[in-house]
Each structure stands twice: as structure tokens, then as C-alpha cells.
Design an enzyme around this catalytic site. Structure first.
Site, PDB file in Angstrom:
ATOM      1  N   LYS A 205       0.780  -0.929  -0.223  1.00  0.00           N
ATOM      2  CA  LYS A 205      -0.147  -0.304  -0.652  1.00  0.00           C
ATOM      3  C   LYS A 205       0.923   1.296   0.339  1.00  0.00           C
ATOM      4  CE  LYS A 205      -3.719   0.024   2.233  1.00  0.00           C
ATOM      5  NZ  LYS A 205      -4.749  -0.258   2.817  1.00  0.00           N
TER       6      LYS A 205
ATOM      7  N   ARG B  89      -3.189   2.803   9.186  1.00  0.00           N
ATOM      8  CA  ARG B  89      -3.911   1.929   8.446  1.00  0.00           C
ATOM      9  C   ARG B  89      -2.233   0.463   8.123  1.00  0.00           C
ATOM     10  NH1 ARG B  89      -7.341   2.774   4.311  1.00  0.00           N
ATOM     11  NH2 ARG B  89      -8.926   4.781   4.682  1.00  0.00           N
TER      12      ARG B  89
ATOM     13  N   GLY C  78      -7.480  -7.368   4.736  1.00  0.00           N
ATOM     14  CA  GLY C  78      -8.884  -7.626   5.443  1.00  0.00           C
ATOM     15  C   GLY C  78      -8.233  -8.573   6.584  1.00  0.00           C
TER      16      GLY C  78
ATOM     17  N   MET D 114      -4.916  -7.533   8.746  1.00  0.00           N
ATOM     18  CA  MET D 114      -4.355  -6.870   9.661  1.00  0.00           C
ATOM     19  C   MET D 114      -5.957  -6.195   9.640  1.00  0.00           C
ATOM     20  SD  MET D 114      -1.124  -6.899   8.742  1.00  0.00           S
ATOM     21  CE  MET D 114      -1.062  -6.730   7.481  1.00  0.00           C
TER      22      MET D 114
ATOM     23  N   ARG E 239      -3.755  -1.157  -6.342  1.00  0.00           N
ATOM     24  CA  ARG E 239      -2.361  -2.178  -6.482  1.00  0.00           C
ATOM     25  C   ARG E 239      -2.343  -3.132  -7.647  1.00  0.00           C
ATOM     26  NH1 ARG E 239      -5.337  -5.380  -1.508  1.00  0.00           N
ATOM     27  NH2 ARG E 239      -6.789  -5.808  -2.679  1.00  0.00           N
TER      28      ARG E 239
ATOM     29  N   HIS F 199     -15.314  -9.341   1.257  1.00  0.00           N
ATOM     30  CA  HIS F 199     -14.667  -9.466   2.055  1.00  0.00           C
ATOM     31  C   HIS F 199     -14.726 -11.217   1.593  1.00  0.00           C
ATOM     32  CE1 HIS F 199     -12.638 -12.354   4.545  1.00  0.00           C
ATOM     33  NE2 HIS F 199     -12.347 -11.371   4.793  1.00  0.00           N
TER      34      HIS F 199
ATOM     35  N   ARG G 110       5.881 -47.469 -14.046  1.00  0.00           N
ATOM     36  CA  ARG G 110       6.443 -48.415 -12.020  1.00  0.00           C
ATOM     37  C   ARG G 110       5.550 -49.736 -13.025  1.00  0.00           C
ATOM     38  NH1 ARG G 110       4.228 -43.479  -9.249  1.00  0.00           N
ATOM     39  NH2 ARG G 110       5.701 -43.402  -8.044  1.00  0.00           N
TER      40      ARG G 110
ATOM     41  N   ARG H 213      11.179 -48.702 -14.998  1.00  0.00           N
ATOM     42  CA  ARG H 213      11.454 -49.189 -13.116  1.00  0.00           C
ATOM     43  C   ARG H 213      10.921 -50.733 -13.389  1.00  0.00           C
ATOM     44  NH1 ARG H 213       9.977 -46.572  -7.743  1.00  0.00           N
ATOM     45  NH2 ARG H 213       7.846 -47.125  -8.921  1.00  0.00           N
TER      46      ARG H 213
ATOM     47  N   GLU I 261      17.246 -42.548  -4.785  1.00  0.00           N
ATOM     48  CA  GLU I 261      15.552 -41.793  -4.015  1.00  0.00           C
ATOM     49  C   GLU I 261      16.422 -42.607  -2.948  1.00  0.00           C
ATOM     50  OE1 GLU I 261      12.754 -44.231  -4.889  1.00  0.00           O
ATOM     51  OE2 GLU I 261      13.705 -46.142  -5.736  1.00  0.00           O
TER      52      GLU I 261
ATOM     53  N   SER J  24      17.557 -40.837 -12.335  1.00  0.00           N
ATOM     54  CA  SER J  24      16.237 -40.345 -11.652  1.00  0.00           C
ATOM     55  C   SER J  24      15.732 -39.910 -10.460  1.00  0.00           C
ATOM     56  CB  SER J  24      14.593 -40.972 -12.992  1.00  0.00           C
ATOM     57  OG  SER J  24      13.560 -40.767 -12.385  1.00  0.00           O
TER      58      SER J  24
ATOM     59  N   GLY K  29      14.449 -39.832  -7.060  1.00  0.00           N
ATOM     60  CA  GLY K  29      13.271 -40.594  -6.914  1.00  0.00           C
ATOM     61  C   GLY K  29      12.745 -39.749  -5.354  1.00  0.00           C
ATOM     62  N   THR K  30      12.489 -38.518  -5.678  1.00  0.00           N
ATOM     63  CA  THR K  30      12.474 -37.443  -4.587  1.00  0.00           C
ATOM     64  C   THR K  30      11.230 -37.742  -3.812  1.00  0.00           C
ATOM     65  OG1 THR K  30      10.905 -36.463  -5.892  1.00  0.00           O
ATOM     66  CG2 THR K  30      13.176 -35.645  -4.748  1.00  0.00           C
ATOM     67  N   ASN K  31      10.118 -38.741  -3.991  1.00  0.00           N
ATOM     68  CA  ASN K  31       9.335 -38.964  -2.846  1.00  0.00           C
ATOM     69  C   ASN K  31      10.249 -40.007  -2.092  1.00  0.00           C
ATOM     70  OD1 ASN K  31       7.632 -38.298  -4.448  1.00  0.00           O
ATOM     71  ND2 ASN K  31       6.831 -40.085  -4.863  1.00  0.00           N
ATOM     72  N   ASP K  32      10.479 -41.133  -2.586  1.00  0.00           N
ATOM     73  CA  ASP K  32      11.811 -42.393  -1.213  1.00  0.00           C
ATOM     74  C   ASP K  32      13.027 -41.173  -0.450  1.00  0.00           C
ATOM     75  OD1 ASP K  32      11.021 -44.884  -0.436  1.00  0.00           O
ATOM     76  OD2 ASP K  32      10.746 -44.858  -2.761  1.00  0.00           O
TER      77      ASP K  32
ATOM     78  N   CYS L 158      11.158 -37.873 -10.921  1.00  0.00           N
ATOM     79  CA  CYS L 158      10.242 -38.927 -11.176  1.00  0.00           C
ATOM     80  C   CYS L 158       9.086 -38.907  -9.852  1.00  0.00           C
ATOM     81  CB  CYS L 158      10.182 -39.988 -11.727  1.00  0.00           C
ATOM     82  SG  CYS L 158      10.971 -41.544 -11.302  1.00  0.00           S
TER      83      CYS L 158
ATOM     84  N   TYR M  51      15.256 -33.603 -17.401  1.00  0.00           N
ATOM     85  CA  TYR M  51      13.535 -33.096 -17.339  1.00  0.00           C
ATOM     86  C   TYR M  51      13.519 -33.638 -16.226  1.00  0.00           C
ATOM     87  CZ  TYR M  51      13.727 -38.447 -16.960  1.00  0.00           C
ATOM     88  OH  TYR M  51      14.373 -39.623 -16.722  1.00  0.00           O
TER      89      TYR M  51
HETATM   90  C1  PEP Z   1       9.887 -41.567  -5.505  1.00  0.00           C
HETATM   91  O1  PEP Z   1      10.376 -42.405  -4.379  1.00  0.00           O
HETATM   92  O2  PEP Z   1      10.172 -40.193  -5.833  1.00  0.00           O
HETATM   93  C2  PEP Z   1      10.112 -42.884  -7.161  1.00  0.00           C
HETATM   94  C3  PEP Z   1       8.774 -42.212  -8.195  1.00  0.00           C
HETATM   95  O3  PEP Z   1       8.974 -44.494  -6.271  1.00  0.00           O
HETATM   96  P1  PEP Z   1       8.278 -44.701  -6.127  1.00  0.00           P
HETATM   97  O4  PEP Z   1       7.249 -43.367  -5.764  1.00  0.00           O
HETATM   98  O5  PEP Z   1       7.231 -45.208  -6.144  1.00  0.00           O
HETATM   99  O6  PEP Z   1       8.572 -45.219  -4.353  1.00  0.00           O
HETATM  100 MG    MG Z   2      10.979 -44.405  -5.166  1.00  0.00          MG
END
Ligand code: PEP
Ligand code: MG
Length: 902
Positions: free
Chosen positions: A27, A96, A105, A107, A340, A456, A581, A636, A768, A787, A789-792, A855, A875
Site C-alpha cells: 500500500k 493503516r 482484511g 490486519m 495495486r 471480503h 512403474r 522401472r 532415492e 532419475s 526419486g524424490t518421494n523416497d 520422477c 527433464y
Molecule cells: C520416488 O521414490 O520418488 C518414486 C518415484 O518412486 P515410488 O514413489 O514408486 O517409490
Molecule cells: Mg521410490
């Protein structure tokens, strides 16, 4: 430090600019910008967010602040030719809040600071209206009492209601000056009773206390909740703007309003907004009285209207974007109170971005930066189809688009309670206020009977991308008895299912069926964006995505393990499969064969089971390679614990025990039970899975490799162009990979020789397990691609069981601010991301042409896509419906756009 220049804590409006949002708040920065453009902004000054942070940290304001405020107040008084709170002719100011990120709204604001028992008389004389002066004073005590002194606001409401009741009216407009004087008396008594002191009469003390209260409101519960949801940093602090008051409530030649330079709902060009005659600023946003559409201002006050239109087009050209504006008309004189770059719906964001390109205000790069993956995802939600047997109840204003179906609830608390039980709800209120925020978050949509598109409910819902219908005036909402009635006498009780359409404003009793969005139909190839009848939303999406595709350096693949998903993802723009998978391929009828494999005694039995599975596997791959012909398909090998394919231990034990008790002795069941016992694991996610299975169950991975290569040979023979890649999961040491690789190479050579063709798939691994990231250099010796495996990797880096923690205790972690968003949703850059960086560095150092992808679920998360771009992956791979989102965000990342959009 002695000798250093003192910190500047206060800026006059003429000293700032729109680029100083972090210091002056949104503001303050925009008021400064408008002041410097020569627009009619009431004079004032801004106390910086630095001062707020100092105050929050130390519990008191910085030493120099007092003197700096005095200096700027003196300048303000000179500019206005009046003194704050002067009994004869008082200068009044508003105090203000205004943070760097918009928090509508959330604050506090205090108006009419400078009024007291003496100056109210001066104001009455100067304005020529006793009523106006006493109404202003009672508003000050009410706002100040609630906000600064912490008195329950209902006490003031009740006192006002009591005076109204005594006068036999329901409207404050029927109260005259004497009645309002009476209200002020009652309010002063409330203050005395609840604080043990009189309402402060010293104007400067009022101002200082109000400034501190605005600082404190940074940490109000609703503000904290809003920031967490919008991912606004909790330590940014708010600036405070002290502005000379101008009055929209001086009579019918005054008023206050909100304007948009384009429709924030649809993006259409035109004059949009609401105006309320004889009202003070906050009345419009609160939706207390119903407003008139902005074009009506032309009849009411042509001069002010024409000036406003001129300013609107100037602001749009200056900001090169949709602006939203708050203004006041005081006795036919227009004042700009705020502008704004305005919030808008997802559809409007895309339309406006391409309109601005066509108008020559921005280029296509900027258009891509101006929209976000989250907005695109919203456009992919289904919408209502007309017809069905739901009964239309009414039509309100289409405040925030989308289709919401849920059970009607009438308070924020109920909305939260019901949603916690897993019910979908629609929050129904007469109007919402900031205290309803938790309920709005919990609900599928919001329906109100009062207030315009800038109330609001509408502003907050649009900001959250939540469906909202507001101002459905035909509905009588009775929150006490938890029901509303519609024209014709239909009564909807708490728990009844209703449907609301935020694009048309329609409200139905019952559930209305939904249809796919036009944007999804475009991705599916059912709508040609170049056809004459294509809607302009589809055209905008097409143009922007095409430009993102040209710009991005990240490829986008998909996670798909059926031919149908593969084909859809390809239509949505995926250039290959990053994760196929294979586990679901072992379920259903095939489970029997897996059982045979596990129970096998000796090589022959095992081989027989594998021989049964192989042709089925091959068929799976044939169809997927066909759907992704010419594009890489990363298959995989089997990952989850084998026991997942076996019956549950407890169930099977009971079954066998019952059978034994009844005298049935089943050898097969007993063997199965023994195997299930043998394979039972306390922590299966850390047990026999991934590459470990491949090493322990002879022939399993070889069978899968054979099926992949056989399928590829067959596709080749049929004239196809298969591009298989083989991926080994859960590797932690290069030795694991080497052993599997050796076996795989042997099988590949064998099959190739048999078919006399050359299809040598790349062989790579998932990264992973933390150890894999740490030893990436060695692993890369044996892998042609990684690749992530960011979940694990998230599970193992944090030590969080991914199947348990999110529902078990993550809400408490979020509440305590340990993280702002689940690390399973958006990549934890500092921890998991660091491991990804190590993996990239180690891998590329050992093998410069190593192909790198991701992945895990993060491959489709906007923030995470920016991270993967920054660390130089080749990728990302994500579920088919996220593919367009990843394409767009990869383009935005390449263009250096802000991560969460702006
Ligand atoms: C992972 O672990 O990121 C993955 C892609 O494999 P999954 O989820 O099947 O374990
Ligand atoms: Mg995994």
C-alpha cells in the site's frame, strides 16, 4: 554505532516508489507511486516494515521513531493547514496496515484518529454536520476499542443496537446527532469499564497506540493462518501508513468505491467496480450495505467519474497490468486511497496476459511470467453442466469461478469440523469477515447473501482460487438456526447438499453434474485453438503454453504405467515416460503367478512361474511403447516389497486356523502362510524391495528385462520406433547396480542376437536413497542416467514414513511452522534438495553426458520445477494431468519468473 547515519524509519509518500514494497509495504509503495504520478492522493507518510520487525523483536519501537514520526506529522499538518486533533478544526488521520504481500482484511486499520471530546465539536462546525462528527467519533472509539484496546467488538455492536432499538429502527442512518452522542457516551463507558481508564483524549497518544496495534496485528491468528496458506514469510512484518482522512460519508455528494481496470473474474475489458454513496471506505469491503455498479457513478457525479476513468487508464498503462483501486469522493472531489496490481481469477490471468501483449504493453516472455502453474491447474477442474434434476434456488454474483458441491454449513467453526470429518461443505453466510478465514479454507466454496464482487468473501475467495457466489440477496440466511430460505419458500438446513457455480452465480439445491473444462478439452485435442469459435481462454492458454515450450530448457515427461495414461500424457505435451512403474502389472489375476514365484521350491518351479509372467509383461510394454512411439520410455523394474503381493498375515492366519479347527488341512495354504510369515517385515519400506529384490529373487529382473527387450524388438519389426530405458530402483551402492547390470546386459545381448536387431536400452538408476546421492560419482560409472526419486529421498532424508506422517501429525508440524508446506508436496530445497545437488554434481563429474531427471511427485510441483531447472536437470516427469503445469513452470523458470508467481 556512534557516527553512523540514523536509520530512516519513516518515508513521506513523495519519497517512495512502487519498487519499494519490501520496505514500505504494497500500500505504501503504491501510494508513493501515485503521489509521484501527480494523482490526487491525500498526503501522508509510511512507517517501514523494518520498524515493525524491530518492534516485534524488541517489544518496543526504535528510539528514533518518535522524533521521525513527529517530523513527518508536522509536514503533514503543514500540507493540510491543520493540526492533529485541533479542537477548532482538527486534522484527522487513518492508521493503516500494509505488508509487502497483499493480505486483504487480515490486519488492522484505525480511522478518524485525532477525534476527542473537544475536537468532535470542531469537526461538527467545520463540516457543518453534527451528525457526521458524532458518527465519526463513535466509529473511532469502536475501532480503537476493539483493535487497540482489545475490547470485545460485540459490546459496541450491542450498545449501538440498544440505541437503535430504543429509537425503534434497524438502520444507523435513522440515528441523529443526539442519538450518536448517546452512543459515544455508552462507548466511553464500555472503554472505562473494560480497561480501567478513559478513552485516550490526546491525539498523538491515539496515533502512537494505533501504530503499535497495527504492528501487533501482524501476529493476529487469522493473519498467521493466511500467511501460512499463501506461503508468505512470517517474519516480513507490515508497514504502517498514516494518511490524512478524507470523508466519503459527508452526504450524498460523497461516497467511496472500489474499481478494477478490467474484470478480475473474466478478464474482460470495461469499467468494473462498486460504489457506495455516503459511506466510509471499510463499508464497501465489509459488504454491510449493498453497493451500486461503478458505471452508475456517472449519473451520480459525472466529474468524479470521468476523472476516475482517466486515472484508471493512466494507472494501467503505468503498471502494465490490471490495477485495483480504492477511492473516495468527498463533496465531489475524487481522492485515490489505494492501488495495486489486482488479484484475479485464473481465467482472467491468462486472458489479460495475452490482451496486454496484443495491446503492446508487454511481450510474450512477460505474459508467461504473469501466469502460474497453479492457475493453469485450476482451469483444468471440471465445471457444471446445465440440466440434471437439481433445483435452482437463486442467482447471486459470480465472484470467484469454479464448481463447488457440498453440504451447507453456517459458521466457520462448523465448516472446519465437518471438513475434518471428511465432509465436503459449502460455507453459507450473510457476509464473511476475516474471522471466517479458517472456514473458507475448509469449505469447497462460499455463498453469501450480501456484498458485491469486492466484498471480503469475494476478494479472499478469488485470492485462494476458491469458488464463491456472493450477494445472493434473495436468500434469507439465518445463521443462528443454521438454515436459509430461498424464493418460493424452499428451506435449506445445515447438512443439505447444495451446488454453487462461481462462474455464473447460480445456486442449486442438490448435486449438479460436472463436465470437463474447455482447457482440458483443448489439451485432449477436442478444441482447435485456431478455430473461429474457440473461446479466447483456450486461445490464451495455447499461446502462452506454446511460448513456454519454446523457451524452456527442461523436458517434460510423464509418470504412466498404462497405455491410456501414456497416450493422454502425450496429448497433454509429455515427451516420453520418465517413470513406468511395473508393480500394478503384478496384481489382479497375475497375483497367483507371483504367489507361485514366491512359493517356488527349486529352480524349475521358479522358472515356470517366471515363464508364466513374461508374456504378460511383454504385452504390457508393447502397448506402452506403441503409445509413446519415438519417445523414451523409462521402465522401472519391480520396486515394492514382494509381500505386498501376498495375502495379509493376520487374515491368512485366521483363515488357516479356522480351516484347521474344522478339520480341513490345506497344504497349499500352509505353505503360503509360512512364506507370508517368512517375508513379514516390520518396516517394509526399508526392507526387501527395489534392487534388493532383484538380487535376492533369482530371475525376476532378468524376466522383466527380457520382456522389455522382446517387446521393443517386436515393435521394431512392426515398423515402430521404441525407445526403452531400463531403471533400477532403490540403489544405494554401485555394486548393487553392477550386479543387476551384468545380468541385464547378458539378457539384452541374448534377445538381440535372437532377433538380429539392435535395440540397446539405456540402463540407469533411481537416486532415492541418501547413500546413492552421496556416492553418485561411483554409481554414475555404471549408470547411463539418473532419475531422482524424490518421494523416497524425502522419506529417507527426513526419516518420515511417507504413508503415515502426512495424516498422522503433519498438521501439527505445519501449525508450529516447522515447515510451511509438506516436503512430500514441494521439495525441501535445503535438505533433500542439497542431496539432489550432490547427486547432480557427482554424477556429471564422473559422466558428463549422464542424463538427469526426476520422477517423484515433485516433478509436477511448480516451486520444485524451478529448483530442478536451477540445478540443471534434463527433464521432470509427473502425472499426466500435471504435464501442462510442468511445461508452463519450466518455461517460467527459464524466464526467471518468481517461483510462486506474482
Ligand atoms: C520416488 O521414490 O520418488 C518414486 C518415484 O518412486 P515410488 O514413489 O514408486 O517409490
Ligand atoms: Mg521410490
Amino acid at each position: 554505532m556512534s557516527g553512523s547515519t540514523p536509520t530512516k524509519w519513516v518515508y513521506d509518500f513523495s519519497e517512495g516508489s512502487k519498487d519499494q514494497k519490501d520496505l514500505l509495504g504494497g500500500k505504501g509503495a503504491n501510494l508513493a507511486e501515485m503521489t509521484n504520478l501527480g494523482l490526487p492522493v491525500p498526503p501522508g507518510f509510511t512507517i517501514t516494515t523494518d520498524a515493525c520487525r524491530f518492534y516485534l523483536e524488541h517489544g518496543s519501537t526504535p528510539e528514533e521513531l518518535d522524533a521521525q514520526v513527529s517530523e513527518h506529522l508536522a509536514a503533514l499538518e503543514r500540507a493540510m493547514g491543520k493540526t492533529l486533533g485541533d479542537p477548532a478544526d482538527p486534522l484527522l488521520v487513518s492508521v493503516r496496515s500494509g505488508a509487502a504481500a497483499s493480505m486483504p482484511g487480515m490486519m488492522e486499520t484505525v480511522l478518524n484518529v485525532g477525534l476527542n471530546d473537544a475536537s468532535v465539536e470542531g469537526l461538527a462546525r467545520q463540516s457543518g454536520s453534527d451528525r457526521f462528527a458524532w458518527d465519526s467519533y463513535r466509529r473511532l472509539i469502536q475501532m480503537f476499542g476493539k483493535t487497540v484496546l482489545g475490547i470485545d467488538g460485540e459490546l459496541f455492536d450491542d450498545a449501538l443496537d440498544a440505541v437503535k432499538a430504543e429509537q425503534g429502527t434497524e438502520s444507523d442512518l435513522d440515528l441523529d446527532a443526539d442519538h450518536l452522542r448517546d452512543v459515544v457516551g455508552r462507548y466511553e463507558a464500555i472503554v472505562r469499564e473494560h480497561t480501567g481508564r478513559d478513552f485516550p483524549q490526546d491525539p498523538r497518544e491515539q496515533m502512537d497506540l494505533a501504530i503499535n496495534a497495527v504492528f501487533d496485528s501482524w501476529n493476529a491468528e487469522r493473519a498467521i493462518l493466511y500467511r501460512r496458506r499463501e506461503r508468505i514469510p512470517s517474519d516480513a512484518g507490515t508497514a504502517v501508513n498514516v494518511v490524512a482522512m478524507v470523508f466519503g460519508n459527508l452526504g450524498m455528494d460523497s461516497g467511496t468505491g472500489v474499481a478494477f481496470t478490467r474484470d478480475p473474474g473474466s478478464g474482460e475489458q470495461g469499467v468494473y467496480g462498486d460504489y457506495l454513496q455516503n459511506a466510509q471506505g471499510e463499508d464497501v469491503v465489509a459488504g454491510i450495505r449493498n453497493t451500486v455498479p461503478l458505471p452508475d457513478l456517472r449519473q451520480i457525479d459525472e466529474g468524479a467519474y470521468e476523472e476516475l476513468l482517466g486515472i484508471m487508464s493512466r494507472l494501467e498503462a503505468h503498471y502494465r497490468d490490471l490495477c485495483d483501486i480504492e477511492f473516495t469522493v468527498e463533496r465531489n472531489k475524487l481522492w485515490m486511497l489505494q492501488t495495486r496490481v489486482g488479484k484475479r481469477t485464473a481465467a482472467a490471468a491468462f486472458r489479460i496476459a495475452t490482451q496486454l501483449v496484443d495491446e503492446g504493453l508487454i511481450d510474450m516472455d512477460e505474459a508467461v511470467r504473469r501466469v502460474t502453474g497453479d492457475q493453469l491447474a485450476q482451469l483444468m477442474f471440471p465445471r457444471f453442466v446445465s440440466g440434471g434434476d437439481a433445483q435452482q434456488l437463486t442467482q447471486g454474483m459470480n465472484a470467484s469461478p469454479g464448481a463447488a458441491v457440498g453440504r451447507a454449513v453456517f459458521s466457520a467453526e462448523e465448516a472446519v469440523k465437518w471438513a475434518d470429518r471428511g465432509e465436503k461443505v459449502v460455507l453459507v453466510r450473510r457476509e464473511t469477515n476475516p474471522d471466517d478465514l479458517a472456514g473458507m479454507i475448509a469449505a469447497e466454496g462460499v455463498l453469501t447473501s450480501r456484498g458485491g464482487k469486492t466484498s471480503h468473501a469475494a476478494v479472499v475467495a478469488r485470492g485462494m482460487g476458491k469458488t464463491c457466489v456472493c450477494g445472493a440477496e434473495e436468500l434469507q440466511v439465518d445463521t443462528k438456526n443454521r438454515r436459509f430460505s430461498a424464493p418460493g419458500g424452499t428451506v435449506v438446513e445445515e447438512g443439505d447438499v447444495i451446488s454453487i457455480d462461481g462462474s455464473t452465480g447460480r445456486v442449486w439445491l442438490g448435486e449438479v453434474p460436472v463436465e470437463p473444462s474447455s482447457v482440458v478439452r483443448y489439451f485432449e485435442g477436442e478444441i482447435d485453438p485456431d478455430a473461429d469459435d474457440a473461446d479466447d481462454l483456450v486461445r490464451s492458454v495455447h499461446r502462452i503454453l506454446a511460448h513456454a515450450d519454446e523457451t524452456r530448457t527442461l523436458d517434460v515427461r510423464t509418470n504412466a504405467d498404462t497405455p491410456e495414461d501414456a497416450a493422454r500424457a502425450r496429448r497433454f505435451g509429455a515427451r516420453g515416460i520418465g517413470l513406468c512403474r511395473t508393480e500394478h502389472m503384478f496384481l489382479g489375476d497375475r497375483r497367483r503367478l507371483v504367489e507361485k514365484l514366491i512359493l517356488a521350491e527349486g529352480d524349475d518351479e521358479r522358472q515356470a512361474a517366471l515363464d508364466g509372467l513374461e508374456p504378460l509383461q511383454k504385452q504390457d510394454f508393447l502397448e506402452i511403447f506403441e503409445a509413446m512411439d519415438g519417445l523414451p520410455v523409462t521402465v522401472r523394474l519391480l520396486d515394492p516389497p514382494l509381500h505386498e503381493f501376498l495375502p495379509d498375515l493376520t487374515e491368512l492366519s485366521v483363515r488357516v486356523a479356522v480351516a484347521e479347527a474344522e478339520g480341513h488341512h490345506d497344504e497349499g495354504q500352509l505353505r503360503l502362510l509360512a512364506a507370508v510369515r517368512r517375508m513379514h517385515e516390520e518396516n517394509p519400506m526399508l526392507g526387501l524391495r527395489g534392487v534388493r529384490l532383484g538380487l535376492v529373487v533369482p530371475g525376476l529382473f532378468a524376466m522383466q528385462v527380457r520382456a522389455i527387450v522382446e517387446a521393443a524388438c517386436e515393435r521394431l519389426a512392426a515398423g515402430g520406433d521404441p525407445r526403452p530405458e531400463i531403471m533400477i530402483p532403490l540403489v544405494g551402492a554401485v555394486q548393487e547396480l553392477e550386479a543387476i547390470r551384468e545380468e541385464a546386459d547378458r539378457v539384452i545381448t541374448e534377445v538381440q542376437e535372437q532377433h538380429g536387431v539392435d535395440v540397446r536400452p539405456l540402463i540407469g538408476t533411481m537416486i532415492e536413497v541418501p547413500r546413492a546421492a552421496l556416492t553418485a560419482g561411483e554409481i554414475a560409472q555404471s549408470a547411463e542416467f539418473f532419475s531422482f526419486g524424490t518421494n523416497d529421498l524425502t522419506q529417507m532424508t527426513w526419516g518420515f514414513s511417507r504413508d503415515d506422517v502426512e495424516s498422522a501429525f503433519f498438521h501439527q508440524y505445519l501449525d508450529k511452522g516447522i515447515f510451511g508446506v509438506s516436503p512430500f508436496e514441494s521439495l525441501d530445497r535445503d535438505g533433500v534438495g542439497r542431496l539432489v545437488e550432490l547427486g547432480v554434481e557427482g554424477g556429471r563429474a564422473a559422466r558428463p553426458d549422464l542424463k538427469l531427471g526426476v520422477c517423484g511427485e515433485h516433478g509436477g510441483d511448480p516451486d520444485s520445477v524451478h529448483f530442478f531447472h536451477e540445478v540443471g536437470l534434463d527433464y521432470v516427469s509427473c502425472s499426466p494431468f500435471r504435464v501442462p503445469v510442468a511445461r508452463l513452470e519450466a518455461g517460467r523458470a527459464a524466464l526467471g519468473a518468481e517461483r510462486a508467481g506474482g
